[in-house]
Each structure stands twice: as C-alpha cells, then as structure tokens.
Write an enzyme that holds these catalytic residues in place. Structure first.
Site, PDB file in Angstrom:
ATOM      1  N   LYS A 182     -16.602 -31.520 -27.783  1.00  0.00           N
ATOM      2  CA  LYS A 182     -15.497 -32.135 -28.827  1.00  0.00           C
ATOM      3  C   LYS A 182     -15.996 -33.213 -29.269  1.00  0.00           C
ATOM      4  O   LYS A 182     -15.579 -33.764 -30.469  1.00  0.00           O
ATOM      5  CB  LYS A 182     -14.112 -32.355 -27.895  1.00  0.00           C
ATOM      6  CG  LYS A 182     -13.394 -30.986 -27.732  1.00  0.00           C
ATOM      7  CD  LYS A 182     -12.125 -30.874 -28.102  1.00  0.00           C
ATOM      8  CE  LYS A 182     -11.628 -29.576 -28.085  1.00  0.00           C
ATOM      9  NZ  LYS A 182     -10.370 -28.920 -27.907  1.00  0.00           N
TER      10      LYS A 182
ATOM     11  N   LYS B 292     -16.942 -16.045 -28.082  1.00  0.00           N
ATOM     12  CA  LYS B 292     -15.567 -15.799 -27.448  1.00  0.00           C
ATOM     13  C   LYS B 292     -14.677 -15.650 -28.985  1.00  0.00           C
ATOM     14  O   LYS B 292     -14.831 -16.627 -29.945  1.00  0.00           O
ATOM     15  CB  LYS B 292     -14.860 -16.572 -26.453  1.00  0.00           C
ATOM     16  CG  LYS B 292     -14.754 -18.056 -26.857  1.00  0.00           C
ATOM     17  CD  LYS B 292     -13.942 -18.660 -25.606  1.00  0.00           C
ATOM     18  CE  LYS B 292     -13.272 -19.725 -26.115  1.00  0.00           C
ATOM     19  NZ  LYS B 292     -12.154 -20.189 -25.438  1.00  0.00           N
TER      20      LYS B 292
ATOM     21  N   LYS C 117      -9.748 -19.502 -32.289  1.00  0.00           N
ATOM     22  CA  LYS C 117      -9.108 -19.639 -33.621  1.00  0.00           C
ATOM     23  C   LYS C 117      -9.877 -20.603 -34.763  1.00  0.00           C
ATOM     24  O   LYS C 117      -9.841 -20.717 -35.839  1.00  0.00           O
ATOM     25  CB  LYS C 117      -7.889 -20.461 -33.108  1.00  0.00           C
ATOM     26  CG  LYS C 117      -8.046 -21.860 -32.343  1.00  0.00           C
ATOM     27  CD  LYS C 117      -6.659 -22.307 -32.141  1.00  0.00           C
ATOM     28  CE  LYS C 117      -7.112 -23.404 -30.923  1.00  0.00           C
ATOM     29  NZ  LYS C 117      -6.427 -22.951 -29.687  1.00  0.00           N
TER      30      LYS C 117
HETATM   31  P1  ATP Z   1     -10.422 -22.929 -29.306  1.00  0.00           P
HETATM   32  O1  ATP Z   1     -10.250 -22.135 -30.540  1.00  0.00           O
HETATM   33  O2  ATP Z   1     -10.429 -24.392 -29.590  1.00  0.00           O
HETATM   34  O3  ATP Z   1     -11.778 -22.595 -28.439  1.00  0.00           O
HETATM   35  P2  ATP Z   1      -9.100 -21.208 -27.826  1.00  0.00           P
HETATM   36  O4  ATP Z   1      -8.215 -20.210 -28.884  1.00  0.00           O
HETATM   37  O5  ATP Z   1     -10.151 -20.435 -27.312  1.00  0.00           O
HETATM   38  O6  ATP Z   1      -9.269 -22.341 -28.294  1.00  0.00           O
HETATM   39  P3  ATP Z   1      -7.570 -22.377 -25.703  1.00  0.00           P
HETATM   40  O7  ATP Z   1      -6.611 -22.964 -25.823  1.00  0.00           O
HETATM   41  O8  ATP Z   1      -8.897 -23.028 -25.172  1.00  0.00           O
HETATM   42  O9  ATP Z   1      -7.817 -21.414 -26.712  1.00  0.00           O
HETATM   43  O10 ATP Z   1      -7.508 -21.309 -24.247  1.00  0.00           O
HETATM   44  C1  ATP Z   1      -6.176 -20.991 -23.840  1.00  0.00           C
HETATM   45  C2  ATP Z   1      -6.557 -19.787 -22.607  1.00  0.00           C
HETATM   46  O11 ATP Z   1      -6.622 -18.495 -23.254  1.00  0.00           O
HETATM   47  C3  ATP Z   1      -7.763 -20.312 -21.825  1.00  0.00           C
HETATM   48  O12 ATP Z   1      -7.357 -20.761 -20.701  1.00  0.00           O
HETATM   49  C4  ATP Z   1      -8.292 -18.904 -21.884  1.00  0.00           C
HETATM   50  O13 ATP Z   1      -8.065 -18.362 -20.343  1.00  0.00           O
HETATM   51  C5  ATP Z   1      -7.553 -18.027 -22.805  1.00  0.00           C
HETATM   52  N1  ATP Z   1      -8.669 -17.666 -23.874  1.00  0.00           N
HETATM   53  C6  ATP Z   1      -9.059 -18.153 -24.988  1.00  0.00           C
HETATM   54  N2  ATP Z   1      -9.881 -17.426 -25.622  1.00  0.00           N
HETATM   55  C7  ATP Z   1     -10.130 -16.324 -24.954  1.00  0.00           C
HETATM   56  C8  ATP Z   1     -10.866 -15.199 -25.231  1.00  0.00           C
HETATM   57  N3  ATP Z   1     -11.660 -15.138 -26.428  1.00  0.00           N
HETATM   58  N4  ATP Z   1     -10.843 -14.240 -24.519  1.00  0.00           N
HETATM   59  C9  ATP Z   1     -10.194 -14.097 -23.305  1.00  0.00           C
HETATM   60  N5  ATP Z   1      -9.358 -15.425 -22.919  1.00  0.00           N
HETATM   61  C10 ATP Z   1      -9.390 -16.302 -23.836  1.00  0.00           C
END
Ligand code: ATP
Ligand code: LTN
Length: 337
Positions: A119, A201, A204
């Site tokens: 970050k 993965k 957003k």
């Molecule tokens: P960013 O877009 O900033 O990477 P994010 O959308 O991945 O954020 P987070 O807030 O980091 O979301 O994740 C919240 C929870 O959602 C995490 O603890 C994780 O368990 C789950 N998660 C996020 N992305 C995935 C994914 N692609 N597949 C499975 N679980 C996920």
C-alpha cells in the site's frame, strides 16, 4: 436433579473495509461462509471504517458505503438476531486498545508487513502513520472480543499472526488476558479469480473482471460473456487449473453457487463448449445474486431498521469489548475510576 451442561459456543470475528462495493469474491470467499456459521458459533462482524481512512476517502461516500455494506451483510444472510453486526467507529474501545497495543508492538514487526509495503508503494504521496500501524488496530479489533477464530482471506494471515504474537507478548508479562486466536482461511476452491485476469484474485481495484453484488443481471451477463477461458483448441469444460485457469475459475464459481461437483459439471457440459457454459455460469450467478441485490436495495431504503441494527450491534459489541479493555487498563497500571 441432573445438572444440564450447556457448552459455551466458540466465538468468531471478522471485518471488511467499506472501501468499495462488495463483490462475488467477498461473498463466496468470506460472507457466504460466515452466514453458515451462526448456529455453531457466537459471531461478530463489523465494517472496518476506521481502517479505510489509512487511504484518503470521500467522507459522504464512506458514510454511504458503511451503511450499504451493513445492508449487504444482512442481505447475504447474516441475520442480526443471530450475529452481532456493527460499525468499528461506534465502539471506541477499538481505538483505546489500539493505543495500548502500539506500545507492545515493535517497529521491526510492522516494517515486515507485506500489506504496508504494497500500500505504501501504491500511495507514495500519503504514507501516513495509520497505514504503518494498521495491523495494531486490527489486533485490537480481534483481541477485544477474545475470539477463537478469525475467518479471513490468505492476504490477512500475516496480520492475524502478528495479532497472536502481540497477544502472547502481553500475556507473558501480565498473565492470561487475551485468548490466542486462530486464522480460518477458506479452501482454495472458495478463492475467486478475476474474470478477465484469472491469474489474479477478483478485486474491486480491477472492476472489469469483478462482479459486484449490486450489479444488475445484464451487467453480470456481459462480464461473464467477456470472461477469459483459454487459448487451446480443445474448447471443453474440464477442471485443469494450471492449463485452463479461466475455465477452472468459472467451474469453481458455478460449483459454489449450484452445489454441483466438478465431475457433475464436466458431465453437464460434455460436448457443449464455452458458448453454452459461460451463459450458464452467468445465469447461476444472476440467480444467486438476484435475491441478495433486491433485499439489499429494500434494506438500504429502511434507514430506521438499519439504525436499530447498528445501534444494538454497537451495544452488544461494546459490552464484550469494554470488559477486555477494563482488564487491560488495570493490568498496565491505569488508575481505575
Ligand atoms: P482489494 O480490492 O482492495 O484487494 P478486496 O475486494 O480483495 O480488496 P478485502 O476487503 O481485502 O477485499 O477482503 C475482504 C475479505 O473478502 C477478505 O478477508 C477475503 O476473505 C475475502 N476476499 C476478497 N477477495 C476475495 C476473492 N477474490 N476470493 C475469495 N475471497 C476473497
Ligand atoms: N484488514 C482486513 C479488514 C479487517 C479485519 C479486522 C479482518 C480489519 N480488522 C479484524 C478480520 C479481523 C482487510 O483489509 N480485509
């Protein structure tokens, strides 16, 4: 008279930052599994709004997203009667414990956190102290509630491990104050990859290949239509994550939403090709998301209900959190009122 022994339920706690809209990855990888646990565990889930300001936010948007996320949690099946749902900033004990734990966390430990490294590289113009001490606030979030398990994605494992180290350090000085929590990481099958970049993965920050919970059916259908499958000439639906990561990702999404095994899916689409498979996955996802989106929309309009949920949630959460905080204050030597 025979004495009834009622076993204390194990406790579970997790949070998601309201820094964007919830997507299929959040739903299938995290929230859907949380929703299945309410009978077995005593569950606490919160909107980590205090964490989101480590990166600059638009205040009106953050306010809206926090409440929208609460509505989405409920719409995804987190019943507020069975789960404690709250906003982190409504429970001051998080900030209070965070300060104490800052004094039991080492500079070197925080410097090793990969999320801080990532970050701070992404936001070079705003490497603030909160971004650096973020894992300490997360440790406070967790330790206040004495949970047995913390269900998070792989990326958060390092933070939960640091939480355990901080708790063990504190306990070794003051006795058994904190329960040492275990991370609960979903199986690889529940890890959703981006539809346009099946190596990453679903996230957003890559909205193109990301299906949001609130996306309308035509938008979901379009995103699946553009999903990357594979470049071989075989064109058959076969589960081979290394050779055909795009197809494997679609199969795992289809499997989670329909409950069908990979063998059943392969049999269902034998000889049919991607032209039939991709719309079928889209339709299954649309069917799964339709009731959630509609319920979330209905709930967002019901401000009075949401207010009662987060007020009751903050009250229940504060009760547990303040008990731990009082104990900590006493142990470190703060004069009690
Ligand atoms: P960013 O877009 O900033 O990477 P994010 O959308 O991945 O954020 P987070 O807030 O980091 O979301 O994740 C919240 C929870 O959602 C995490 O603890 C994780 O368990 C789950 N998660 C996020 N992305 C995935 C994914 N692609 N597949 C499975 N679980 C996920
Ligand atoms: N850091 C997590 C969100 C989060 C969290 C927590 C998760 C903040 N505090 C406590 C579990 C327990 C994230 O960014 N996904």
């Amino acid at each position: 008279m025979e004495e009834k022994i009622t076993e204390q339920k194990k406790r579970m706690l997790s949070g998601i930052q309201p820094s964007g809209d919830l997507h299929l990855g959040n739903y299938l990888g995290a929230i859907k599994n949380w929703a299945d646990r309410a009978l077995e565990y005593e569950c606490y889930y919160f909107m980590a709004d205090m964490h989101t300001i480590t990166v600059r936010q638009d205040p009106a948007e953050l306010r809206h997203r926090s409440i929208q996320q609460l509505a989405q949690y409920i719409a995804c099946g987190l019943d507020p009667e069975k789960n404690t749902l709250f906003l982190q900033s409504h429970v001051p004990a998080h900030a209070q414990l965070s300060w104490v734990l800052n004094c039991y966390t080492m500079y070197g430990e925080l410097s090793r956190m990969t999320q801080f490294k990532d970050k701070s590289a992404q936001h070079k113009d705003n490497i603030n102290a909160g971004l650096f001490t973020y894992p300490v606030l997360m440790a406070a979030d967790i330790l206040l509630y004495q949970p047995d398990y913390v269900p998070v994605g792989e990326d958060q494992k390092q933070h939960v491990e640091l939480t355990r180290d901080i708790a063990q350090r504190f306990n070794s000085i003051y006795g058994d104050v904190f329960k040492i929590p275990e991370p609960m990481i979903p199986k690889t099958g529940a890890r959703v990859y981006g539809l346009t970049s099946p190596g990453d993965k679903m996230s957003k920050s890559q909205p193109d290949g990301c299906v949001f919970i609130m996306d309308e059916p035509d938008v979901v259908a379009k995103k699946f239509k553009r999903a990357v499958t594979d470049s071989d000439t075989e064109h058959c639906v076969r589960f081979a994550p290394k050779e055909k990561p795009g197809v494997a990702n679609l199969m795992s999404i289809y499997s989670v939403v329909t409950g069908k095994s990979y063998d059943e899916i392969e049999a269902e689409f034998e000889g049919k090709g991607y032209g039939v498979f991709k719309p079928a996955v889209a339709e299954a996802v649309i069917d799964a998301l339709n009731p959630i989106r509609e319920e979330a929309k209905r709930l967002i309009a019901d401000k009075a209900y949401l207010e009662s949920v987060y007020e009751q949630g903050a009250q229940r959460a504060s009760y547990i959190a303040n008990k731990t905080l009082r104990k900590v204050y006493k142990k470190v030597g703060f004069y009690q009122i």
